[in-house]
Scaffold this motif. Structure first.
Motif, PDB file in Angstrom:
ATOM      1  N   ALA A  29      18.284 -68.826   2.744  1.00 21.75           N
ATOM      2  CA  ALA A  29      19.118 -69.853   2.114  1.00 21.75           C
ATOM      3  C   ALA A  29      18.288 -71.108   1.878  1.00 21.75           C
ATOM      4  CB  ALA A  29      20.313 -70.171   3.005  1.00 21.75           C
ATOM      5  N   PHE A  30      18.462 -71.725   0.695  1.00 19.20           N
ATOM      6  CA  PHE A  30      17.884 -73.038   0.406  1.00 19.20           C
ATOM      7  C   PHE A  30      19.022 -74.050   0.507  1.00 19.20           C
ATOM      8  CE2 PHE A  30      14.271 -71.728  -2.803  1.00 19.20           C
ATOM      9  CZ  PHE A  30      13.633 -71.034  -1.791  1.00 19.20           C
ATOM     10  N   CYS A  55      28.250 -59.949 -12.890  1.00 16.68           N
ATOM     11  CA  CYS A  55      26.900 -60.483 -13.120  1.00 16.68           C
ATOM     12  C   CYS A  55      25.917 -59.955 -12.083  1.00 16.68           C
ATOM     13  CB  CYS A  55      26.916 -62.015 -13.112  1.00 16.68           C
ATOM     14  SG  CYS A  55      27.821 -62.656 -14.522  1.00 16.68           S
ATOM     15  N   ILE A  56      26.393 -59.770 -10.855  1.00 16.80           N
ATOM     16  CA  ILE A  56      25.528 -59.186  -9.821  1.00 16.80           C
ATOM     17  C   ILE A  56      25.233 -57.727 -10.178  1.00 16.80           C
ATOM     18  CG2 ILE A  56      25.403 -58.538  -7.372  1.00 16.80           C
ATOM     19  CD1 ILE A  56      26.947 -61.185  -6.787  1.00 16.80           C
ATOM     20  N   ALA A  57      26.266 -57.000 -10.665  1.00 14.17           N
ATOM     21  CA  ALA A  57      26.053 -55.614 -11.098  1.00 14.17           C
ATOM     22  C   ALA A  57      25.011 -55.575 -12.226  1.00 14.17           C
ATOM     23  CB  ALA A  57      27.364 -54.991 -11.571  1.00 14.17           C
ATOM     24  N   ARG A  58      25.118 -56.511 -13.163  1.00 12.33           N
ATOM     25  CA  ARG A  58      24.176 -56.569 -14.285  1.00 12.33           C
ATOM     26  C   ARG A  58      22.757 -56.834 -13.769  1.00 12.33           C
ATOM     27  NH1 ARG A  58      25.582 -61.100 -18.578  1.00 12.33           N
ATOM     28  NH2 ARG A  58      24.773 -62.420 -16.924  1.00 12.33           N
ATOM     29  N   ALA A  59      22.669 -57.723 -12.754  1.00 16.94           N
ATOM     30  CA  ALA A  59      21.341 -58.048 -12.215  1.00 16.94           C
ATOM     31  C   ALA A  59      20.730 -56.848 -11.483  1.00 16.94           C
ATOM     32  CB  ALA A  59      21.436 -59.257 -11.275  1.00 16.94           C
ATOM     33  N   ILE A  60      21.554 -56.079 -10.753  1.00 15.41           N
ATOM     34  CA  ILE A  60      20.962 -54.973  -9.993  1.00 15.41           C
ATOM     35  C   ILE A  60      20.771 -53.712 -10.840  1.00 15.41           C
ATOM     36  CG2 ILE A  60      21.701 -55.809  -7.725  1.00 15.41           C
ATOM     37  CD1 ILE A  60      23.954 -53.908  -7.666  1.00 15.41           C
ATOM     38  N   ALA A  61      21.393 -53.665 -12.037  1.00 15.80           N
ATOM     39  CA  ALA A  61      21.280 -52.473 -12.889  1.00 15.80           C
ATOM     40  C   ALA A  61      19.833 -52.185 -13.289  1.00 15.80           C
ATOM     41  CB  ALA A  61      22.138 -52.632 -14.143  1.00 15.80           C
ATOM     42  N   VAL A  62      19.018 -53.224 -13.398  1.00 11.26           N
ATOM     43  CA  VAL A  62      17.622 -53.023 -13.799  1.00 11.26           C
ATOM     44  C   VAL A  62      16.710 -52.819 -12.584  1.00 11.26           C
ATOM     45  CG1 VAL A  62      17.811 -54.200 -16.020  1.00 11.26           C
ATOM     46  CG2 VAL A  62      17.242 -55.531 -13.978  1.00 11.26           C
ATOM     47  N   GLN A  63      17.330 -52.599 -11.417  1.00 13.18           N
ATOM     48  CA  GLN A  63      16.600 -52.328 -10.174  1.00 13.18           C
ATOM     49  C   GLN A  63      15.505 -53.342  -9.871  1.00 13.18           C
ATOM     50  OE1 GLN A  63      16.042 -48.104 -11.368  1.00 13.18           O
ATOM     51  NE2 GLN A  63      16.802 -47.716  -9.296  1.00 13.18           N
ATOM     52  N   PRO A  64      15.929 -54.588  -9.646  1.00 15.97           N
ATOM     53  CA  PRO A  64      14.946 -55.625  -9.330  1.00 15.97           C
ATOM     54  C   PRO A  64      14.418 -55.464  -7.896  1.00 15.97           C
ATOM     55  CG  PRO A  64      17.140 -56.502  -9.064  1.00 15.97           C
ATOM     56  CD  PRO A  64      17.302 -55.092  -9.573  1.00 15.97           C
ATOM     57  N   ASP A  65      13.362 -56.196  -7.576  1.00 14.68           N
ATOM     58  CA  ASP A  65      12.844 -56.223  -6.204  1.00 14.68           C
ATOM     59  C   ASP A  65      13.441 -57.385  -5.423  1.00 14.68           C
ATOM     60  OD1 ASP A  65      11.033 -54.130  -6.779  1.00 14.68           O
ATOM     61  OD2 ASP A  65       9.718 -55.581  -7.762  1.00 14.68           O
ATOM     62  N   VAL A  66      13.807 -58.427  -6.160  1.00 10.13           N
ATOM     63  CA  VAL A  66      14.292 -59.654  -5.537  1.00 10.13           C
ATOM     64  C   VAL A  66      15.509 -60.133  -6.326  1.00 10.13           C
ATOM     65  CG1 VAL A  66      13.704 -62.064  -4.989  1.00 10.13           C
ATOM     66  CG2 VAL A  66      11.920 -60.310  -4.881  1.00 10.13           C
ATOM     67  N   LEU A  67      16.496 -60.689  -5.615  1.00  9.73           N
ATOM     68  CA  LEU A  67      17.659 -61.289  -6.278  1.00  9.73           C
ATOM     69  C   LEU A  67      17.724 -62.768  -5.909  1.00  9.73           C
ATOM     70  CD1 LEU A  67      20.812 -59.034  -5.818  1.00  9.73           C
ATOM     71  CD2 LEU A  67      19.755 -59.754  -7.972  1.00  9.73           C
ATOM     72  N   LEU A  68      17.749 -63.615  -6.934  1.00 10.36           N
ATOM     73  CA  LEU A  68      17.873 -65.052  -6.727  1.00 10.36           C
ATOM     74  C   LEU A  68      19.294 -65.454  -7.099  1.00 10.36           C
ATOM     75  CD1 LEU A  68      14.597 -66.106  -8.598  1.00 10.36           C
ATOM     76  CD2 LEU A  68      14.853 -65.546  -6.163  1.00 10.36           C
ATOM     77  N   MET A  69      19.924 -66.270  -6.268  1.00 10.77           N
ATOM     78  CA  MET A  69      21.296 -66.691  -6.563  1.00 10.77           C
ATOM     79  C   MET A  69      21.397 -68.196  -6.399  1.00 10.77           C
ATOM     80  SD  MET A  69      23.544 -63.843  -4.602  1.00 10.77           S
ATOM     81  CE  MET A  69      23.262 -62.116  -4.847  1.00 10.77           C
ATOM     82  N   LYS A  73      20.265 -54.868   2.402  1.00 14.61           N
ATOM     83  CA  LYS A  73      19.654 -53.599   2.846  1.00 14.61           C
ATOM     84  C   LYS A  73      18.636 -53.105   1.822  1.00 14.61           C
ATOM     85  CE  LYS A  73      23.874 -52.231   5.201  1.00 14.61           C
ATOM     86  NZ  LYS A  73      25.184 -51.631   4.872  1.00 14.61           N
ATOM     87  N   ASP A  74      18.836 -53.474   0.558  1.00 20.21           N
ATOM     88  CA  ASP A  74      17.964 -52.970  -0.508  1.00 20.21           C
ATOM     89  C   ASP A  74      17.127 -54.035  -1.197  1.00 20.21           C
ATOM     90  OD1 ASP A  74      18.931 -50.263  -0.386  1.00 20.21           O
ATOM     91  OD2 ASP A  74      20.790 -51.002  -1.291  1.00 20.21           O
ATOM     92  N   TYR A  75      17.542 -55.295  -1.070  1.00 16.81           N
ATOM     93  CA  TYR A  75      16.875 -56.335  -1.849  1.00 16.81           C
ATOM     94  C   TYR A  75      16.419 -57.480  -0.960  1.00 16.81           C
ATOM     95  CZ  TYR A  75      19.178 -53.924  -5.648  1.00 16.81           C
ATOM     96  OH  TYR A  75      19.596 -52.958  -6.518  1.00 16.81           O
ATOM     97  N   THR A  76      15.496 -58.240  -1.528  1.00 16.70           N
ATOM     98  CA  THR A  76      15.085 -59.504  -0.939  1.00 16.70           C
ATOM     99  C   THR A  76      15.919 -60.563  -1.652  1.00 16.70           C
ATOM    100  OG1 THR A  76      12.883 -58.579  -0.758  1.00 16.70           O
ATOM    101  CG2 THR A  76      13.072 -60.989  -0.597  1.00 16.70           C
ATOM    102  N   ILE A  77      16.608 -61.401  -0.885  1.00 22.33           N
ATOM    103  CA  ILE A  77      17.573 -62.309  -1.518  1.00 22.33           C
ATOM    104  C   ILE A  77      17.262 -63.765  -1.161  1.00 22.33           C
ATOM    105  CG2 ILE A  77      20.031 -62.957  -1.604  1.00 22.33           C
ATOM    106  CD1 ILE A  77      20.687 -60.006  -1.093  1.00 22.33           C
ATOM    107  N   VAL A  78      17.300 -64.614  -2.176  1.00 22.77           N
ATOM    108  CA  VAL A  78      17.216 -66.057  -1.945  1.00 22.77           C
ATOM    109  C   VAL A  78      18.457 -66.683  -2.553  1.00 22.77           C
ATOM    110  CG1 VAL A  78      15.884 -68.177  -2.256  1.00 22.77           C
ATOM    111  CG2 VAL A  78      14.687 -65.977  -2.131  1.00 22.77           C
ATOM    112  N   ILE A  79      19.172 -67.473  -1.763  1.00 25.19           N
ATOM    113  CA  ILE A  79      20.419 -68.069  -2.238  1.00 25.19           C
ATOM    114  C   ILE A  79      20.385 -69.580  -2.027  1.00 25.19           C
ATOM    115  CG2 ILE A  79      21.522 -67.486  -0.011  1.00 25.19           C
ATOM    116  CD1 ILE A  79      24.187 -67.384  -1.402  1.00 25.19           C
TER     117      ILE A  79
END
Ligand SMILES: Nc1ncnc2c1ncn2[C@@H]1O[C@H](COP(=O)(O)OP(=O)(O)OP(=O)(O)O)[C@@H](O)[C@H]1O
Ligand SMILES: [Mg+2]
Length: 258
Positions: free
Chosen positions: A34-35, A158-172, A196-202
């Protein structure tokens, strides 16, 4: 697959304005970072440098290194479009394509990448909507417009759209700030699943949310208006909220808790 991010001596500018100074931090894979920090301290700016969205602003510059599993995303041979696929972003306000169908919203990125097979696209849509905890609510209206969903559903779309391309990291960037408390909890639960599957920064202004969803917390601060924002400290979330090392962090956190 989830990857680690390392920032080394990152400085960020808008033209001549030095917005953020000398940030070094690491984000381990399969974790939530978290930032937090006051308005204007540069949280969104730092987030946007993590997938090269910063440079689309005229005059914007970044120095230092941003490493994705050790590879500099600002390297000479790196394609920024590919970086933005690998490092996906979800914004403050849900921004689905309003007239496009729910299904097509989810697979828009996949189509841009050249995927045309209807069956594969249907599978990707279902997998991503399940991953975003939205499948059950929309499975009977996949061909209806994305704009017809509630705010919380649109954000999960929008989260579904972001994960559809199988990213390595998700920024929120403040993904819940336009949502009601129930939708907010749904997104927070989802973040717990996604890590469990992604690296997340929120980025969040909500201290309780940072405490609930993140493994580590980075506190950014601004000494004075016009000065660059700085990373004050980053540590395990429990430590930041119970026993931060820096006085500024303690003041900020206790101020918010009353
Ligand atoms: N497009 C831009 N052009 C010029 N300056 C900008 C731009 N975007 C942000 N800034 C400036 O950079 C600094 C950091 O802004 P940023 O949006 O990153 O802060 P933030 O921590 O995300 O704030 P908030 O909590 O209000 O969202 C601010 O001084 C801001 O005015
Ligand atoms: Mg911001």
């Amino acid at each position: 697959m989830a990857k680690r991010l390392d920032l080394k001596d990152v400085d960020i500018f808008y033209g001549t304005f030095h917005a953020v100074q000398n940030v070094s931090l690491s984000v381990p894979p399969r974790s939530v970072t978290a930032f937090i920090g006051p308005s204007g301290c540069g949280k969104s700016t730092v987030l946007r440098t993590l997938n090269r969205m910063h440079e689309v602003i005229p005059g914007a510059k970044v120095s230092g290194q941003v490493l994705l599993d050790g590879e500099d995303i600002y390297g000479d041979s790196v394609d920024p479009v590919e970086v933005r696929r690998t490092i996906g972003m979800v914004f403050q306000r849900p921004n689905p394509f309003p007239t496009m169908s729910i299904r097509d919203n989810v697979v828009a990125g996949k189509k841009l990448q050249g995927e045309k097979n209807k069956k594969s696209l249907d599978e990707i849509a279902e997998r991503s909507l399940r991953g975003a905890n939205l499948w059950n609510e929309v499975k009977d209206r996949l061909n209806k417009p994305g704009g017809g969903l509630s705010g919380g559903q649109q954000q999960r779309l929008c989260i579904a759209r972001a994960i559809a391309v199988q990213p390595d990291v998700l920024l929120m960037d403040e993904p819940c700030s336009a949502l009601d408390p129930i939708s907010t909890l749904a997104i927070e639960d989802l973040i717990g699943e996604l890590k469990k599957d992604y690296t997340i920064v929120i980025v969040t202004h909500n201290m309780q949310q940072a405490a609930r969803v993140s493994d580590q917390t980075a506190f950014f601060n601004l000494r004075a208006t016009g000065e660059p924002g700085q990373l004050v400290e980053i540590d395990d979330t429990d430590k930041i909220f119970s026993n931060p090392t820096q006085r500024a962090t303690e003041d900020y956190i206790s101020g918010r808790f009353g």
